[in-house]
Design a protein around this motif. Structure first.
Motif, short mmCIF file in Angstrom:
data_model
loop_
_atom_site.label_atom_id
_atom_site.label_comp_id
_atom_site.label_asym_id
_atom_site.label_seq_id
_atom_site.Cartn_x
_atom_site.Cartn_y
_atom_site.Cartn_z
N PHE A 170 29.92 49.68 41.43
CA PHE A 170 30.46 48.38 41.74
C PHE A 170 31.46 48.46 42.99
O PHE A 170 32.05 49.73 43.17
N THR A 171 31.42 47.69 43.74
CA THR A 171 32.50 47.64 44.85
C THR A 171 33.62 46.61 44.47
O THR A 171 33.43 45.49 43.91
N LEU A 172 34.80 47.11 44.63
CA LEU A 172 35.85 46.36 44.12
C LEU A 172 36.51 45.93 45.89
O LEU A 172 36.75 46.79 46.65
N ASN A 173 36.93 44.49 45.79
CA ASN A 173 37.16 44.25 47.06
C ASN A 173 38.70 43.60 46.61
O ASN A 173 38.73 42.58 46.19
N LEU A 174 39.77 44.27 46.83
CA LEU A 174 41.26 44.32 46.28
C LEU A 174 41.86 43.78 47.44
O LEU A 174 41.38 43.87 48.56
N SER B 249 37.30 40.30 51.80
CA SER B 249 36.25 39.24 51.74
C SER B 249 35.21 39.44 50.70
O SER B 249 35.20 40.71 50.38
N GLY B 250 34.45 38.58 50.34
CA GLY B 250 33.44 38.74 49.14
C GLY B 250 34.08 38.52 47.84
O GLY B 250 35.25 38.04 47.50
N TYR B 251 33.24 38.64 46.78
CA TYR B 251 33.47 38.64 45.42
C TYR B 251 34.46 39.61 45.22
O TYR B 251 34.45 40.87 45.78
N ASP B 252 35.39 39.61 44.28
CA ASP B 252 36.47 40.57 43.78
C ASP B 252 35.64 41.88 43.17
O ASP B 252 36.18 42.69 43.56
N THR C 284 23.48 42.21 42.25
CA THR C 284 22.89 41.36 41.08
C THR C 284 24.03 40.85 40.12
O THR C 284 23.90 39.81 39.23
N VAL C 285 25.21 41.69 40.19
CA VAL C 285 26.40 41.27 39.48
C VAL C 285 27.66 41.06 40.05
O VAL C 285 27.73 41.73 41.19
N ILE C 286 28.39 39.78 40.02
CA ILE C 286 29.27 39.46 40.93
C ILE C 286 30.54 38.95 39.77
O ILE C 286 30.12 38.47 38.67
N ALA C 287 31.54 39.08 40.35
CA ALA C 287 32.78 38.57 39.46
C ALA C 287 33.97 38.38 40.64
O ALA C 287 34.19 38.80 41.37
N GLU C 288 34.77 37.31 39.70
CA GLU C 288 36.15 36.91 40.43
C GLU C 288 37.04 37.48 39.38
O GLU C 288 36.93 37.45 37.97
N THR C 289 38.36 37.95 39.88
CA THR C 289 39.28 38.29 39.00
C THR C 289 40.65 37.77 39.25
O THR C 289 40.95 37.40 40.48
N PHE C 290 41.65 37.39 38.13
CA PHE C 290 43.00 37.34 38.55
C PHE C 290 43.77 37.39 37.25
O PHE C 290 43.30 37.46 36.20
N SER C 291 45.17 37.40 37.79
CA SER C 291 45.89 37.41 36.62
C SER C 291 46.87 36.23 36.98
O SER C 291 47.09 35.91 38.24
N ALA C 292 47.45 35.33 35.97
CA ALA C 292 48.21 34.29 36.35
C ALA C 292 48.94 34.15 34.90
O ALA C 292 48.78 34.54 33.63
N THR C 293 50.02 33.23 34.96
CA THR C 293 50.87 32.87 33.94
C THR C 293 49.96 31.98 32.96
O THR C 293 50.25 31.92 31.65
N SER C 294 48.99 31.25 33.38
CA SER C 294 48.30 30.48 32.50
C SER C 294 46.80 30.43 33.33
O SER C 294 46.65 30.64 34.45
#
Length: 180
Positions: A93-97, A101-104, A111-121
């Motif tokens: 997997f490639t992490l785009n930190l 650009s690109g998916y996270d 074939t597998v993509i993901a977005e990621t985040f942290s937040a209060t809600s």
């Protein structure tokens, strides 16, 4: 140091996670020193405006607030990769930190993509919904994920998104092993 990383093994992801956690320890020591050596207002000023934090990947001074934002997002991304590597063994997997650009997170074969985040809600700034809509619009990836961390649960909101976008897996990441 590049904020784009290709992770081939869970051990590589764990090493990256440990590096991020080490930056938190360095900042903690900086803050302890500042508490002892500054008035309350000077302390608050320094925490807001000075580079008392450590960039989690590059080990250079940055603003503490920026470190907090980056650190927790990086941790979610790393935990997402570990999760995905368990589901898709042998896949890299490639992490785009950061602002890359690109998916996270993307499998090298995309074939597998993901977005990621942290937040209060999960509702904060509509981020989860925006990520799910973006992932859903991709017609090429076979597997789509949105990973998030929040201290607040919004089960009805998340379930509504899951029903509206059944092709996107929405997963709340736990950071309990790292937070006491």
């Amino acid at each position: 140091m590049s904020k784009v990383r290709t992770i081939k093994t869970i051990d590589e992801a764990i090493l990256l996670r440990n590096s991020v956690l080490k930056s938190a320890e360095i900042s903690k020591l900086n803050i302890i020193s500042m508490i002892s050596n500054n008035s309350a207002l000077d302390l608050m000023y320094n925490l807001k405006f000075k580079e008392v934090g450590i960039e989690p990947l590059e080990n250079k001074p940055i603003n503490l607030i920026e470190q907090l934002n980056q650190m927790f997002t990086y941790l979610v991304s790393i935990e997402a990769v570990i999760y995905l590597m368990k589901i898709y063994p042998g896949m890299s997997f490639t992490l785009n930190l950061g602002t890359s650009s690109g998916y996270d997170v993307e499998s090298v074969d995309q074939t597998v993509i993901a977005e990621t985040f942290s937040a209060t809600s999960p509702k904060s700034n509509g981020k989860l919904k925006k990520d799910v809509i973006r992932l859903n619009a991709n017609d090429n990836a076979l597997h789509k994920y949105s990973f998030y961390y929040s201290d607040v649960d919004s089960p009805v909101y998340v379930e509504n998104l899951k029903r509206a976008f059944p092709n996107v897996n929405i997963i709340k990441i736990s950071l309990d092993n790292h937070i006491k």
